[in-house]
Design a protein around this motif. Structure first.
Motif, PDB file in Angstrom:
ATOM      1  N   LEU A 139     -15.099  20.700 -43.526  1.00  0.00           N
ATOM      2  CA  LEU A 139     -15.309  22.087 -43.965  1.00  0.00           C
ATOM      3  C   LEU A 139     -16.688  22.262 -44.594  1.00  0.00           C
ATOM      4  CD1 LEU A 139     -11.898  22.916 -45.644  1.00  0.00           C
ATOM      5  CD2 LEU A 139     -12.728  23.692 -43.430  1.00  0.00           C
ATOM      6  N   LYS A 140     -17.294  23.405 -44.307  1.00  0.00           N
ATOM      7  CA  LYS A 140     -18.550  23.805 -44.955  1.00  0.00           C
ATOM      8  C   LYS A 140     -18.381  25.223 -45.469  1.00  0.00           C
ATOM      9  CE  LYS A 140     -22.029  21.228 -42.396  1.00  0.00           C
ATOM     10  NZ  LYS A 140     -23.236  21.353 -41.585  1.00  0.00           N
ATOM     11  N   LYS A 141     -19.042  25.516 -46.581  1.00  0.00           N
ATOM     12  CA  LYS A 141     -19.016  26.889 -47.082  1.00  0.00           C
ATOM     13  C   LYS A 141     -19.547  27.805 -45.987  1.00  0.00           C
ATOM     14  CE  LYS A 141     -19.082  25.983 -51.918  1.00  0.00           C
ATOM     15  NZ  LYS A 141     -18.100  26.672 -52.675  1.00  0.00           N
ATOM     16  N   GLU A 142     -19.012  29.025 -45.944  1.00  0.00           N
ATOM     17  CA  GLU A 142     -19.313  29.933 -44.835  1.00  0.00           C
ATOM     18  C   GLU A 142     -20.814  30.139 -44.634  1.00  0.00           C
ATOM     19  OE1 GLU A 142     -17.981  34.251 -43.070  1.00  0.00           O
ATOM     20  OE2 GLU A 142     -17.832  33.927 -45.213  1.00  0.00           O
ATOM     21  N   ALA A 143     -21.548  30.383 -45.700  1.00  0.00           N
ATOM     22  CA  ALA A 143     -22.995  30.647 -45.566  1.00  0.00           C
ATOM     23  C   ALA A 143     -23.720  29.431 -44.985  1.00  0.00           C
ATOM     24  CB  ALA A 143     -23.583  31.019 -46.921  1.00  0.00           C
ATOM     25  N   GLY A 170      -8.558  31.087 -51.366  1.00  0.00           N
ATOM     26  CA  GLY A 170      -9.120  32.416 -51.138  1.00  0.00           C
ATOM     27  C   GLY A 170     -10.578  32.387 -50.720  1.00  0.00           C
ATOM     28  N   GLU A 171     -11.213  31.233 -50.796  1.00  0.00           N
ATOM     29  CA  GLU A 171     -12.619  31.106 -50.426  1.00  0.00           C
ATOM     30  C   GLU A 171     -12.749  30.880 -48.917  1.00  0.00           C
ATOM     31  OE1 GLU A 171     -16.511  28.854 -52.302  1.00  0.00           O
ATOM     32  OE2 GLU A 171     -14.527  28.059 -52.689  1.00  0.00           O
ATOM     33  N   ARG A 172     -13.863  31.372 -48.337  1.00  0.00           N
ATOM     34  CA  ARG A 172     -14.083  31.267 -46.891  1.00  0.00           C
ATOM     35  C   ARG A 172     -14.915  30.029 -46.557  1.00  0.00           C
ATOM     36  NH1 ARG A 172     -13.002  34.990 -43.387  1.00  0.00           N
ATOM     37  NH2 ARG A 172     -14.829  34.568 -42.119  1.00  0.00           N
ATOM     38  N   PRO A 206     -16.612  26.727 -33.087  1.00  0.00           N
ATOM     39  CA  PRO A 206     -16.708  27.072 -34.506  1.00  0.00           C
ATOM     40  C   PRO A 206     -15.648  28.096 -34.913  1.00  0.00           C
ATOM     41  CG  PRO A 206     -18.544  28.030 -33.291  1.00  0.00           C
ATOM     42  CD  PRO A 206     -17.762  27.211 -32.321  1.00  0.00           C
ATOM     43  N   ASN A 207     -15.094  27.906 -36.097  1.00  0.00           N
ATOM     44  CA  ASN A 207     -14.074  28.809 -36.644  1.00  0.00           C
ATOM     45  C   ASN A 207     -14.397  29.099 -38.103  1.00  0.00           C
ATOM     46  OD1 ASN A 207     -11.728  29.089 -34.655  1.00  0.00           O
ATOM     47  ND2 ASN A 207     -12.163  26.904 -34.609  1.00  0.00           N
ATOM     48  N   PHE A 208     -13.927  30.241 -38.569  1.00  0.00           N
ATOM     49  CA  PHE A 208     -14.041  30.600 -39.980  1.00  0.00           C
ATOM     50  C   PHE A 208     -12.650  30.900 -40.493  1.00  0.00           C
ATOM     51  CE2 PHE A 208     -18.134  31.588 -38.178  1.00  0.00           C
ATOM     52  CZ  PHE A 208     -19.002  31.074 -39.122  1.00  0.00           C
ATOM     53  N   GLY A 209     -12.402  30.533 -41.744  1.00  0.00           N
ATOM     54  CA  GLY A 209     -11.092  30.794 -42.296  1.00  0.00           C
ATOM     55  C   GLY A 209     -11.095  30.836 -43.803  1.00  0.00           C
ATOM     56  N   ILE A 210      -9.951  31.240 -44.352  1.00  0.00           N
ATOM     57  CA  ILE A 210      -9.762  31.351 -45.797  1.00  0.00           C
ATOM     58  C   ILE A 210      -8.785  30.264 -46.227  1.00  0.00           C
ATOM     59  CG2 ILE A 210      -8.859  32.820 -47.640  1.00  0.00           C
ATOM     60  CD1 ILE A 210      -9.693  35.224 -45.919  1.00  0.00           C
ATOM     61  N   VAL A 211      -9.150  29.533 -47.287  1.00  0.00           N
ATOM     62  CA  VAL A 211      -8.285  28.474 -47.809  1.00  0.00           C
ATOM     63  C   VAL A 211      -7.042  29.118 -48.417  1.00  0.00           C
ATOM     64  CG1 VAL A 211      -8.092  26.643 -49.535  1.00  0.00           C
ATOM     65  CG2 VAL A 211     -10.214  26.921 -48.258  1.00  0.00           C
ATOM     66  N   THR A 212      -5.879  28.605 -47.996  1.00  0.00           N
ATOM     67  CA  THR A 212      -4.622  29.154 -48.499  1.00  0.00           C
ATOM     68  C   THR A 212      -3.822  28.150 -49.320  1.00  0.00           C
ATOM     69  OG1 THR A 212      -3.470  28.555 -46.469  1.00  0.00           O
ATOM     70  CG2 THR A 212      -4.379  30.791 -46.603  1.00  0.00           C
TER      71      THR A 212
END
Length: 102
Positions: free
Chosen positions: A69-73, A27-29, A39-45
């Motif tokens: 992967l890196k945390k969104e911020a 659920g984390e981005r 670059p892409n952003f996504g939610i861990v499922t």
């Protein structure tokens, strides 16, 4: 005996991969670059054996190595730094070009 050694090494490898995934919460981005550098952003499922499954903002499913992967911020900050660097490079090129043609 060789089979037992190989099994042991495989188990150690899987444990290391699993430990690397523990920092990711479902659920984390996160942000990541795809295989062509976009670059892409996504939610861990979901967690897989060696990868983490994400659903990107454009509803595509990705299986990504945890190492990319890196945390969104943090990812957004790195994108900003890259964009600023590219803008400086571009302005430098334009400045040099204008000096040559004038």
């Amino acid at each position: 005996m060789n089979r037992k050694i190989v099994e042991r090494l495989r188990m150690i490898s899987q444990l290391k991969a699993h430990q690397g995934m523990l920092i990711f919460s479902i659920g984390e981005r996160f942000g990541f670059y795809d295989n062509v550098g976009v670059p892409n952003f996504g939610i861990v499922t979901k967690y897989n054996k060696k990868t983490v499954s994400l659903i990107s903002d454009d509803n595509r499913q990705w299986n990504v190595s945890p190492s990319v992967l890196k945390k969104e911020a943090d990812f957004r900050k790195s994108l900003l730094i890259i964009n600023l660097h590219n803008q400086r490079q571009l302005s430098k090129i334009i400045h040099e070009y204008l000096l040559v043609i004038l």
